[in-house]
Design a protein around this motif. Sequence first.
Motif, PDB file in Angstrom:
ATOM      1  N   PRO A 193       0.797  -1.222   0.000  1.00 49.56           N
ATOM      2  CA  PRO A 193       0.000   0.000   0.000  1.00 49.56           C
ATOM      3  C   PRO A 193       0.826   1.268   0.000  1.00 49.56           C
ATOM      4  O   PRO A 193       0.446   2.271  -0.583  1.00 49.56           O
ATOM      5  N   ALA A 194       1.997   1.228   0.651  1.00 48.87           N
ATOM      6  CA  ALA A 194       2.810   2.443   0.739  1.00 48.87           C
ATOM      7  C   ALA A 194       3.352   2.863  -0.618  1.00 48.87           C
ATOM      8  O   ALA A 194       3.754   4.010  -0.794  1.00 48.87           O
ATOM      9  N   THR A 195       3.394   1.920  -1.577  1.00 53.33           N
ATOM     10  CA  THR A 195       3.989   2.246  -2.871  1.00 53.33           C
ATOM     11  C   THR A 195       2.943   2.299  -3.980  1.00 53.33           C
ATOM     12  O   THR A 195       3.293   2.279  -5.146  1.00 53.33           O
ATOM     13  N   ILE A 196       1.690   2.359  -3.626  1.00 53.20           N
ATOM     14  CA  ILE A 196       0.639   2.384  -4.640  1.00 53.20           C
ATOM     15  C   ILE A 196       0.722   3.667  -5.465  1.00 53.20           C
ATOM     16  O   ILE A 196       0.798   4.768  -4.924  1.00 53.20           O
ATOM     17  N   SER A 197       0.721   3.483  -6.782  1.00 52.33           N
ATOM     18  CA  SER A 197       0.513   4.600  -7.689  1.00 52.33           C
ATOM     19  C   SER A 197      -0.902   4.482  -8.230  1.00 52.33           C
ATOM     20  O   SER A 197      -1.259   3.453  -8.821  1.00 52.33           O
ATOM     21  N   LEU A 198      -1.705   5.514  -8.032  1.00 53.63           N
ATOM     22  CA  LEU A 198      -3.122   5.428  -8.372  1.00 53.63           C
ATOM     23  C   LEU A 198      -3.432   5.736  -9.833  1.00 53.63           C
ATOM     24  O   LEU A 198      -4.578   5.609 -10.249  1.00 53.63           O
ATOM     25  N   GLU A 199      -2.429   6.121 -10.607  1.00 55.23           N
ATOM     26  CA  GLU A 199      -2.691   6.463 -12.009  1.00 55.23           C
ATOM     27  C   GLU A 199      -3.414   5.348 -12.774  1.00 55.23           C
ATOM     28  O   GLU A 199      -4.333   5.635 -13.552  1.00 55.23           O
ATOM     29  N   PRO A 200      -3.052   4.056 -12.587  1.00 54.00           N
ATOM     30  CA  PRO A 200      -3.729   3.004 -13.365  1.00 54.00           C
ATOM     31  C   PRO A 200      -5.206   2.845 -13.024  1.00 54.00           C
ATOM     32  O   PRO A 200      -5.921   2.142 -13.763  1.00 54.00           O
ATOM     33  N   ALA A 201      -5.676   3.453 -11.948  1.00 49.00           N
ATOM     34  CA  ALA A 201      -7.097   3.329 -11.603  1.00 49.00           C
ATOM     35  C   ALA A 201      -7.976   4.159 -12.533  1.00 49.00           C
ATOM     36  O   ALA A 201      -9.151   3.828 -12.727  1.00 49.00           O
ATOM     37  N   LEU A 202      -7.430   5.213 -13.122  1.00 47.89           N
ATOM     38  CA  LEU A 202      -8.266   6.126 -13.894  1.00 47.89           C
ATOM     39  C   LEU A 202      -8.913   5.457 -15.107  1.00 47.89           C
ATOM     40  O   LEU A 202     -10.114   5.641 -15.333  1.00 47.89           O
ATOM     41  N   PRO A 203      -8.180   4.676 -15.912  1.00 50.65           N
ATOM     42  CA  PRO A 203      -8.849   4.006 -17.028  1.00 50.65           C
ATOM     43  C   PRO A 203      -9.975   3.069 -16.583  1.00 50.65           C
ATOM     44  O   PRO A 203     -10.966   2.899 -17.315  1.00 50.65           O
ATOM     45  N   VAL A 204      -9.834   2.477 -15.409  1.00 47.94           N
ATOM     46  CA  VAL A 204     -10.898   1.613 -14.889  1.00 47.94           C
ATOM     47  C   VAL A 204     -12.137   2.446 -14.579  1.00 47.94           C
ATOM     48  O   VAL A 204     -13.271   2.059 -14.888  1.00 47.94           O
ATOM     49  N   PHE A 205     -11.921   3.609 -13.970  1.00 46.22           N
ATOM     50  CA  PHE A 205     -13.048   4.505 -13.698  1.00 46.22           C
ATOM     51  C   PHE A 205     -13.692   4.980 -14.998  1.00 46.22           C
ATOM     52  O   PHE A 205     -14.924   5.092 -15.087  1.00 46.22           O
ATOM     53  N   LEU A 249     -11.464  -5.023 -10.095  1.00 43.07           N
ATOM     54  CA  LEU A 249     -10.747  -4.488 -11.256  1.00 43.07           C
ATOM     55  C   LEU A 249      -9.798  -3.360 -10.859  1.00 43.07           C
ATOM     56  O   LEU A 249      -8.696  -3.244 -11.406  1.00 43.07           O
ATOM     57  N   LEU A 250     -10.223  -2.537  -9.919  1.00 42.77           N
ATOM     58  CA  LEU A 250      -9.349  -1.463  -9.450  1.00 42.77           C
ATOM     59  C   LEU A 250      -8.114  -2.037  -8.771  1.00 42.77           C
ATOM     60  O   LEU A 250      -6.984  -1.586  -9.027  1.00 42.77           O
ATOM     61  N   ALA A 251      -8.306  -3.031  -7.908  1.00 48.37           N
ATOM     62  CA  ALA A 251      -7.169  -3.657  -7.232  1.00 48.37           C
ATOM     63  C   ALA A 251      -6.245  -4.333  -8.237  1.00 48.37           C
ATOM     64  O   ALA A 251      -5.013  -4.248  -8.127  1.00 48.37           O
ATOM     65  N   GLN A 252      -6.826  -4.978  -9.242  1.00 55.78           N
ATOM     66  CA  GLN A 252      -6.014  -5.631 -10.274  1.00 55.78           C
ATOM     67  C   GLN A 252      -5.181  -4.604 -11.032  1.00 55.78           C
ATOM     68  O   GLN A 252      -3.996  -4.834 -11.298  1.00 55.78           O
ATOM     69  N   ALA A 253      -5.784  -3.473 -11.390  1.00 58.30           N
ATOM     70  CA  ALA A 253      -5.052  -2.425 -12.112  1.00 58.30           C
ATOM     71  C   ALA A 253      -3.921  -1.854 -11.263  1.00 58.30           C
ATOM     72  O   ALA A 253      -2.862  -1.485 -11.783  1.00 58.30           O
ATOM     73  N   LEU A 254      -4.139  -1.777  -9.965  1.00 56.01           N
ATOM     74  CA  LEU A 254      -3.154  -1.203  -9.052  1.00 56.01           C
ATOM     75  C   LEU A 254      -2.163  -2.236  -8.530  1.00 56.01           C
ATOM     76  O   LEU A 254      -1.253  -1.889  -7.782  1.00 56.01           O
ATOM     77  N   ALA A 255      -2.351  -3.497  -8.913  1.00 60.90           N
ATOM     78  CA  ALA A 255      -1.462  -4.591  -8.507  1.00 60.90           C
ATOM     79  C   ALA A 255      -1.403  -4.748  -6.991  1.00 60.90           C
ATOM     80  O   ALA A 255      -0.336  -4.932  -6.399  1.00 60.90           O
ATOM     81  N   ILE A 256      -2.569  -4.658  -6.355  1.00 63.14           N
ATOM     82  CA  ILE A 256      -2.674  -4.895  -4.926  1.00 63.14           C
ATOM     83  C   ILE A 256      -3.889  -5.796  -4.681  1.00 63.14           C
ATOM     84  O   ILE A 256      -4.670  -6.064  -5.595  1.00 63.14           O
ATOM     85  N   SER A 257      -4.037  -6.240  -3.457  1.00 68.27           N
ATOM     86  CA  SER A 257      -5.200  -7.040  -3.121  1.00 68.27           C
ATOM     87  C   SER A 257      -6.380  -6.124  -2.824  1.00 68.27           C
ATOM     88  O   SER A 257      -6.216  -4.946  -2.495  1.00 68.27           O
ATOM     89  N   VAL A 258      -7.572  -6.672  -2.937  1.00 66.17           N
ATOM     90  CA  VAL A 258      -8.772  -5.911  -2.595  1.00 66.17           C
ATOM     91  C   VAL A 258      -8.727  -5.500  -1.127  1.00 66.17           C
ATOM     92  O   VAL A 258      -9.134  -4.386  -0.772  1.00 66.17           O
ATOM     93  N   ALA A 259      -8.206  -6.375  -0.278  1.00 65.86           N
ATOM     94  CA  ALA A 259      -8.112  -6.056   1.149  1.00 65.86           C
ATOM     95  C   ALA A 259      -7.217  -4.846   1.387  1.00 65.86           C
ATOM     96  O   ALA A 259      -7.545  -3.944   2.179  1.00 65.86           O
ATOM     97  N   ASP A 260      -6.072  -4.808   0.703  1.00 74.57           N
ATOM     98  CA  ASP A 260      -5.170  -3.664   0.861  1.00 74.57           C
ATOM     99  C   ASP A 260      -5.797  -2.385   0.299  1.00 74.57           C
ATOM    100  O   ASP A 260      -5.627  -1.298   0.850  1.00 74.57           O
ATOM    101  N   LEU A 261      -6.508  -2.531  -0.825  1.00 80.32           N
ATOM    102  CA  LEU A 261      -7.181  -1.365  -1.408  1.00 80.32           C
ATOM    103  C   LEU A 261      -8.196  -0.793  -0.427  1.00 80.32           C
ATOM    104  O   LEU A 261      -8.226   0.417  -0.180  1.00 80.32           O
ATOM    105  N   ASN A 262      -9.012  -1.665   0.149  1.00 86.25           N
ATOM    106  CA  ASN A 262     -10.046  -1.206   1.079  1.00 86.25           C
ATOM    107  C   ASN A 262      -9.454  -0.690   2.385  1.00 86.25           C
ATOM    108  O   ASN A 262     -10.041   0.182   3.036  1.00 86.25           O
ATOM    109  N   GLN A 263      -8.298  -1.221   2.753  1.00 93.02           N
ATOM    110  CA  GLN A 263      -7.667  -0.747   3.980  1.00 93.02           C
ATOM    111  C   GLN A 263      -7.136   0.665   3.794  1.00 93.02           C
ATOM    112  O   GLN A 263      -7.289   1.515   4.676  1.00 93.02           O
TER     113      GLN A 263
END
Length: 204
Positions: free
Chosen positions: A6-18, A30-44
């Motif tokens: 989570p500390a290294t997440i770059s949110l730019e890849p989320a925009l095409p999903v939106f 799909l957002l977690a997949q684009a950001l290469a993190i787990s859904v749990a980490d995204l929601n956290q």
Amino acid sequence: MPLATPATISLEPALPVFFAHGLRTAPDTLLAQALAISVADLNQQYPDRASLVYGTMLADMERQKREHIALYTQYPTAVERLYGLLQLGLRDLTTIPGNFYADLQTNFPESWEAALHHLTTYSSPQLQQLLNDGIRNRLFRSDININLVTKILIEQLNMMLNPQVFPPERFNMGEVFRSIFLYYIRGICTDEGGRIAAEHFARL
């Protein structure tokens, strides 16, 4: 692909999903997949959709600034930089669904305010500075109204993307871009600026 922490997440890849699935309805998977993190980490890290949208918008603004720095390195004159900024702006605008900003304004007011703030504190001043630089270097006419020209340039970009004005099945957007901006910007140029503008468009 390894998951990012989570500390290294770059949110730019989320925009095409939106863009593809909507700000409210884009699935977390799909957002977690684009950001290469787990859904749990995204929601956290982003427990509500508003904070994720806000962070994504800020990340995209930083992406724009990096591209503009690279553009300024590539093009030395105010005339070329102005054309380059308009091309980047047009490229970005063509990827945005028609209802995106209405959804942003209605359902994510903090992100909408951030977008307006970016326009008024970064985009418009950037165009104004380019026009000032061009005047100082005798590439733009000294009698132009900088604030008005800035407004016209922004509105011309929006007009290009209005399908009621330029239906894409009838008009080539490259030709529309050339017809609007080549002739308008040449009109505010001095002779030297007009020569640079013509040379720049000849390379496109």
